[in-house]
Design an enzyme around this catalytic site. Sequence first.
Site, PDB file in Angstrom:
ATOM      1  N   ASP A  25       0.818  -1.219   0.000  1.00  0.00           N
ATOM      2  CA  ASP A  25       0.000   0.000   0.000  1.00  0.00           C
ATOM      3  C   ASP A  25       0.854   1.272   0.000  1.00  0.00           C
ATOM      4  O   ASP A  25       1.955   1.288   0.542  1.00  0.00           O
ATOM      5  CB  ASP A  25      -0.913  -0.010   1.233  1.00  0.00           C
ATOM      6  CG  ASP A  25      -2.020   1.016   1.128  1.00  0.00           C
ATOM      7  OD1 ASP A  25      -2.396   1.378  -0.007  1.00  0.00           O
ATOM      8  OD2 ASP A  25      -2.521   1.452   2.180  1.00  0.00           O
ATOM      9  N   ASN A  27       1.174   3.328  -2.965  1.00  0.00           N
ATOM     10  CA  ASN A  27       1.654   3.699  -4.311  1.00  0.00           C
ATOM     11  C   ASN A  27       1.109   5.050  -4.761  1.00  0.00           C
ATOM     12  O   ASN A  27       1.828   5.872  -5.330  1.00  0.00           O
ATOM     13  CB  ASN A  27       1.203   2.664  -5.345  1.00  0.00           C
ATOM     14  CG  ASN A  27       1.783   1.290  -5.092  1.00  0.00           C
ATOM     15  OD1 ASN A  27       2.706   1.144  -4.306  1.00  0.00           O
ATOM     16  ND2 ASN A  27       1.249   0.286  -5.767  1.00  0.00           N
ATOM     17  N   TRP A  30       2.678   7.935  -2.918  1.00  0.00           N
ATOM     18  CA  TRP A  30       4.080   8.062  -3.373  1.00  0.00           C
ATOM     19  C   TRP A  30       4.126   8.899  -4.649  1.00  0.00           C
ATOM     20  O   TRP A  30       4.964   9.791  -4.795  1.00  0.00           O
ATOM     21  CB  TRP A  30       4.650   6.661  -3.600  1.00  0.00           C
ATOM     22  CG  TRP A  30       6.097   6.604  -3.986  1.00  0.00           C
ATOM     23  CD1 TRP A  30       7.163   6.453  -3.140  1.00  0.00           C
ATOM     24  CD2 TRP A  30       6.633   6.682  -5.322  1.00  0.00           C
ATOM     25  NE1 TRP A  30       8.331   6.428  -3.860  1.00  0.00           N
ATOM     26  CE2 TRP A  30       8.039   6.565  -5.192  1.00  0.00           C
ATOM     27  CE3 TRP A  30       6.090   6.815  -6.598  1.00  0.00           C
ATOM     28  CZ2 TRP A  30       8.904   6.584  -6.301  1.00  0.00           C
ATOM     29  CZ3 TRP A  30       6.935   6.853  -7.688  1.00  0.00           C
ATOM     30  CH2 TRP A  30       8.325   6.740  -7.537  1.00  0.00           C
ATOM     31  N   ARG A  38      -1.160   8.593 -10.481  1.00  0.00           N
ATOM     32  CA  ARG A  38      -1.179   7.426  -9.583  1.00  0.00           C
ATOM     33  C   ARG A  38      -0.579   6.185 -10.244  1.00  0.00           C
ATOM     34  O   ARG A  38       0.059   5.362  -9.599  1.00  0.00           O
ATOM     35  CB  ARG A  38      -2.620   7.139  -9.136  1.00  0.00           C
ATOM     36  CG  ARG A  38      -3.171   8.184  -8.188  1.00  0.00           C
ATOM     37  CD  ARG A  38      -4.596   7.838  -7.783  1.00  0.00           C
ATOM     38  NE  ARG A  38      -4.680   6.558  -7.094  1.00  0.00           N
ATOM     39  CZ  ARG A  38      -4.488   6.402  -5.786  1.00  0.00           C
ATOM     40  NH1 ARG A  38      -4.217   7.436  -5.026  1.00  0.00           N
ATOM     41  NH2 ARG A  38      -4.570   5.214  -5.236  1.00  0.00           N
ATOM     42  N   ASN A  73     -10.985  -2.939  -5.034  1.00  0.00           N
ATOM     43  CA  ASN A  73     -10.237  -1.962  -5.840  1.00  0.00           C
ATOM     44  C   ASN A  73     -10.898  -1.648  -7.193  1.00  0.00           C
ATOM     45  O   ASN A  73     -10.512  -0.692  -7.860  1.00  0.00           O
ATOM     46  CB  ASN A  73      -8.778  -2.398  -6.049  1.00  0.00           C
ATOM     47  CG  ASN A  73      -7.924  -2.282  -4.810  1.00  0.00           C
ATOM     48  OD1 ASN A  73      -6.998  -3.061  -4.584  1.00  0.00           O
ATOM     49  ND2 ASN A  73      -8.207  -1.286  -3.971  1.00  0.00           N
ATOM     50  N   TRP A  74     -11.930  -2.425  -7.568  1.00  0.00           N
ATOM     51  CA  TRP A  74     -12.662  -2.120  -8.815  1.00  0.00           C
ATOM     52  C   TRP A  74     -13.396  -0.784  -8.724  1.00  0.00           C
ATOM     53  O   TRP A  74     -13.804  -0.230  -9.746  1.00  0.00           O
ATOM     54  CB  TRP A  74     -13.680  -3.224  -9.131  1.00  0.00           C
ATOM     55  CG  TRP A  74     -13.080  -4.562  -9.403  1.00  0.00           C
ATOM     56  CD1 TRP A  74     -13.070  -5.629  -8.548  1.00  0.00           C
ATOM     57  CD2 TRP A  74     -12.397  -4.995 -10.590  1.00  0.00           C
ATOM     58  NE1 TRP A  74     -12.416  -6.695  -9.129  1.00  0.00           N
ATOM     59  CE2 TRP A  74     -11.997  -6.333 -10.384  1.00  0.00           C
ATOM     60  CE3 TRP A  74     -12.073  -4.385 -11.802  1.00  0.00           C
ATOM     61  CZ2 TRP A  74     -11.304  -7.076 -11.337  1.00  0.00           C
ATOM     62  CZ3 TRP A  74     -11.383  -5.120 -12.760  1.00  0.00           C
ATOM     63  CH2 TRP A  74     -11.004  -6.441 -12.523  1.00  0.00           C
ATOM     64  N   ARG A 193      -4.852  -1.364   9.178  1.00  0.00           N
ATOM     65  CA  ARG A 193      -6.027  -2.222   8.990  1.00  0.00           C
ATOM     66  C   ARG A 193      -5.668  -3.351   8.031  1.00  0.00           C
ATOM     67  O   ARG A 193      -4.641  -3.316   7.363  1.00  0.00           O
ATOM     68  CB  ARG A 193      -7.220  -1.419   8.489  1.00  0.00           C
ATOM     69  CG  ARG A 193      -6.953  -0.618   7.233  1.00  0.00           C
ATOM     70  CD  ARG A 193      -8.203   0.131   6.754  1.00  0.00           C
ATOM     71  NE  ARG A 193      -7.881   1.052   5.672  1.00  0.00           N
ATOM     72  CZ  ARG A 193      -7.835   2.380   5.783  1.00  0.00           C
ATOM     73  NH1 ARG A 193      -8.093   2.964   6.928  1.00  0.00           N
ATOM     74  NH2 ARG A 193      -7.531   3.129   4.736  1.00  0.00           N
ATOM     75  N   GLU A 206       2.009 -12.326  13.155  1.00  0.00           N
ATOM     76  CA  GLU A 206       2.533 -11.099  13.764  1.00  0.00           C
ATOM     77  C   GLU A 206       2.357  -9.948  12.770  1.00  0.00           C
ATOM     78  O   GLU A 206       2.649 -10.104  11.584  1.00  0.00           O
ATOM     79  CB  GLU A 206       4.017 -11.266  14.108  1.00  0.00           C
ATOM     80  CG  GLU A 206       4.290 -12.320  15.150  1.00  0.00           C
ATOM     81  CD  GLU A 206       3.683 -11.989  16.507  1.00  0.00           C
ATOM     82  OE1 GLU A 206       3.598 -10.796  16.854  1.00  0.00           O
ATOM     83  OE2 GLU A 206       3.283 -12.948  17.208  1.00  0.00           O
TER      84      GLU A 206
END
Length: 240
Positions: A25, A27, A30, A38, A73-74, A193, A206
Amino acid sequence: MSADKRAELAGGPTGLPRHIAVIMDGNGRWAKMRGMPRTAGHSAGADSFRRAARYCQKLGVEYLTVYAFSTENWKRPREEVEGIMALLEKYLRQALRDMDKEQIRICIFGDLTPFSPKLRQMCAACMEKSAGYTGGQVNICLNYGGRDEIVRAAKRWAAAGCPELTEDVFGGYMWGGHIPDPDLLIRPGGEKRISNFLLWELAYTEMYFSDVLWPDFDEKEFDKAIAAFRERNRRFGDVQ
Ligand code: IPE
Ligand code: IPE
Ligand code: MG
């Protein structure tokens, strides 16, 4: 890598994780920080993934499971989804070309039905071609959702005639079958999350959260995550 470095990473109470899961996560942020679209962030994220796969192989991590595209993500703008699909195609083409050299087994977790026939065919070719490789396994989660995986497992179990049900039997209907659960989950990008990732498999994993964005999550960051993991006291419900 030197034997010393490997021993240093593998040492400590918990040792080297056999299975690392990553929510790739950050991107988009960034790219935004750099005034770029994006999709440029996803491209940098794909490079980071290739680097991570090589590094995990070098360390001797047996399984790396990465979250590349979720069932949610669609909802993103069409251009972004199309950009991600184009990058996937590019990655798979390169993987098909280079995989003999790398010997990493590639598995895809997720329902590929909504993908283009070309992408589906490339996914199948990657899985088929690498099925016998022994240099570690990389699971790429595409159109993957943890709840979807559990519902799908239940349907497959029912279709098999409802055999005697135990946790182990049910786990065998997940995308990964009977591979070991992740020892360590890494989520870069600052969010804390699970976002519908590996809901069944993360029972005793972990968790390691980092503010570093995925395209910047390099070998040093992996070392930090593994060092933090080594300090954990995994009790699995027992007393110690
Ligand atoms: C993760 O990066 C990649 C995918 C979900 C495909 P994001 O695109 O979610 O990046 P941020 O969270 O917006 O920075
Ligand atoms: C999780 O990231 C999915 C992937 C990295 C593929 P998201 O960016 O979609 O998660 P949320 O929306 O912040 O929870
Ligand atoms: Mg995100």
